[in-house]
Enzyme design. Sequence first.
Site, mmCIF file in Angstrom:
data_model
loop_
_atom_site.group_PDB
_atom_site.id
_atom_site.type_symbol
_atom_site.label_atom_id
_atom_site.label_comp_id
_atom_site.label_asym_id
_atom_site.label_seq_id
_atom_site.Cartn_x
_atom_site.Cartn_y
_atom_site.Cartn_z
ATOM 1 N N LYS A 251 -1.042 7.348 -5.759
ATOM 2 C CA LYS A 251 -1.504 6.342 -4.785
ATOM 3 C C LYS A 251 -0.447 6.155 -3.705
ATOM 4 C CE LYS A 251 0.399 3.092 -8.071
ATOM 5 N NZ LYS A 251 0.126 2.225 -9.212
ATOM 6 N N ARG B 49 -4.175 -9.250 -13.054
ATOM 7 C CA ARG B 49 -4.359 -8.598 -11.755
ATOM 8 C C ARG B 49 -5.730 -7.954 -11.637
ATOM 9 N NH1 ARG B 49 -0.480 -3.624 -9.808
ATOM 10 N NH2 ARG B 49 -1.594 -2.538 -11.457
ATOM 11 N N TYR C 41 24.086 -5.237 16.853
ATOM 12 C CA TYR C 41 23.570 -6.581 17.159
ATOM 13 C C TYR C 41 24.351 -7.642 16.390
ATOM 14 C CZ TYR C 41 19.387 -4.669 19.409
ATOM 15 O OH TYR C 41 18.510 -4.022 20.241
ATOM 16 N N MET D 129 16.383 -1.077 14.897
ATOM 17 C CA MET D 129 15.047 -0.516 14.700
ATOM 18 C C MET D 129 15.065 1.012 14.595
ATOM 19 S SD MET D 129 11.662 -0.931 17.108
ATOM 20 C CE MET D 129 11.680 -2.700 17.085
HETATM 21 C C1 LIG Z 1 0.853 2.461 -10.248
HETATM 22 C C2 LIG Z 1 0.220 2.455 -11.588
HETATM 23 C C3 LIG Z 1 0.757 3.226 -12.626
HETATM 24 C C4 LIG Z 1 2.058 3.968 -12.504
HETATM 25 O O1 LIG Z 1 3.137 3.065 -12.707
HETATM 26 P P1 LIG Z 1 4.656 3.548 -12.562
HETATM 27 O O2 LIG Z 1 5.435 2.328 -12.873
HETATM 28 O O3 LIG Z 1 4.821 3.989 -11.146
HETATM 29 O O4 LIG Z 1 4.840 4.657 -13.530
HETATM 30 C C5 LIG Z 1 0.042 3.287 -13.807
HETATM 31 N N1 LIG Z 1 -1.120 2.608 -13.967
HETATM 32 C C6 LIG Z 1 -1.646 1.835 -12.990
HETATM 33 C C7 LIG Z 1 -2.910 1.114 -13.236
HETATM 34 C C8 LIG Z 1 -0.996 1.725 -11.766
HETATM 35 O O5 LIG Z 1 -1.504 0.954 -10.813
#
Ligand SMILES: *Cc1c(COP(=O)(O)O)cnc(C)c1O
Length: 385
Positions: free
Chosen positions: A51, A155, A276, A324
């Site tokens: 992701k 969540r 800065y 920046m």
């Molecule tokens: C992002 C995520 C993971 C991976 O977690 P890491 O800590 O990056 O290994 C696994 N399961 C779900 C549902 C996630 O959202």
Amino acid sequence: MTAAIYPFDRTSSQSSVRRAHAWIDVDLDAIRHNAALLHACAGVPMIVMIKADGYGLGAAPVVRALAGASRSGQAGLGASAVWAYGVATVEEARALRAAGYAGRLWCGTPLLAEELRDAATVGLTPALHTASNIAAWRTIGRSPWHLAIDTGMSRAGVRWDEVVPLRSSLSEHPPEGVFTHFHSADEPDESMALQDARFAASLLSLGAALPASCIVHSDNSAAISRRGAGSAGLVRPGIGVFGALARTPLPLLQPVHLRARIVDLRDLRVGETVGYGGSWTATVPSRIATVPVGYADGYRRHLSNIGCGVLHGVRCAVAGRVSMDMTMLDVTNVPCELGDVVTMLGTSGEVTLTTQQVAAEASVSPYELLTGLRQRLPRHYLGDV
Ligand SMILES: *Cc1c(COP(=O)(O)O)cnc(C)c1O
């Protein structure tokens, strides 16, 4: 350019390549190595979480790298190691399909009812947990889906102690998998055991509503590193694949290297300031180098007067505020010239600034540092297939 320790030995074939003035080297061999280590540790197939564009490093190149053999002959991981790739949105799935990936894609983020049709069109396996979405998914095409159970993260998913009303939905269209997610797998506390127990209790109360073949999964990178092979059918590593897992005995490699060339150099007299706010003052005659990387690239402003870059194998402190588009370094003790390469994150010669170290100095999590690296920095893939 003076004789450079950059690039590090494993990629010395790249030394003749003239890069843009600031960029990220992504070492796909290291990512392959990390994924193979996590797989060996878990002993079961993985949903490799890619992701947020592969934690900022590029989802499509990572998928290609894990599937294919490397130039150096290191084997790809194969279907027995990678069961699916994990995304967070329908759009991320669509992008991977457009890049030519035809295998399984799994999404752990809840989808709205109106997104389910698009999810089915791109062949995404969604996480569902309401009777209405399960019914809608069944109508759309009876495709695989996974049941999300919330065991304390608060969540996403159905509460572990409220699964019973879903029994009839599950019987009508049984899930391919069922999963939960830990909130503190990286902390040596009891919460993971409590979540494990809640998860087991929810599976028990679902009983025969879950098919015998249902794939159970829960472990992220930290949980894999902590308990090795669990009893689950799948694991879901993310951050470990990208080499930034804290407190792990696994010899993970650093795959991300943020580099920039020196674009300006000046000598300061005692009492003169840098950047800065004039927050850094020369206490001795000093040499200051400017690199074209700043907070707009994801090199965090909090690293002002705290971070460092590696120049010819020597750590040089960030002098003054990160701005920046530029950051200044105190290079008083390191002979250098315009065009020399400074490593702001990752490996140069014998020195590695790990993602965990730089993130800690920047007061952000390693996840945030990686996913915050902006697109202005071109990604260069080393060890590509
Ligand atoms: C992002 C995520 C993971 C991976 O977690 P890491 O800590 O990056 O290994 C696994 N399961 C779900 C549902 C996630 O959202």
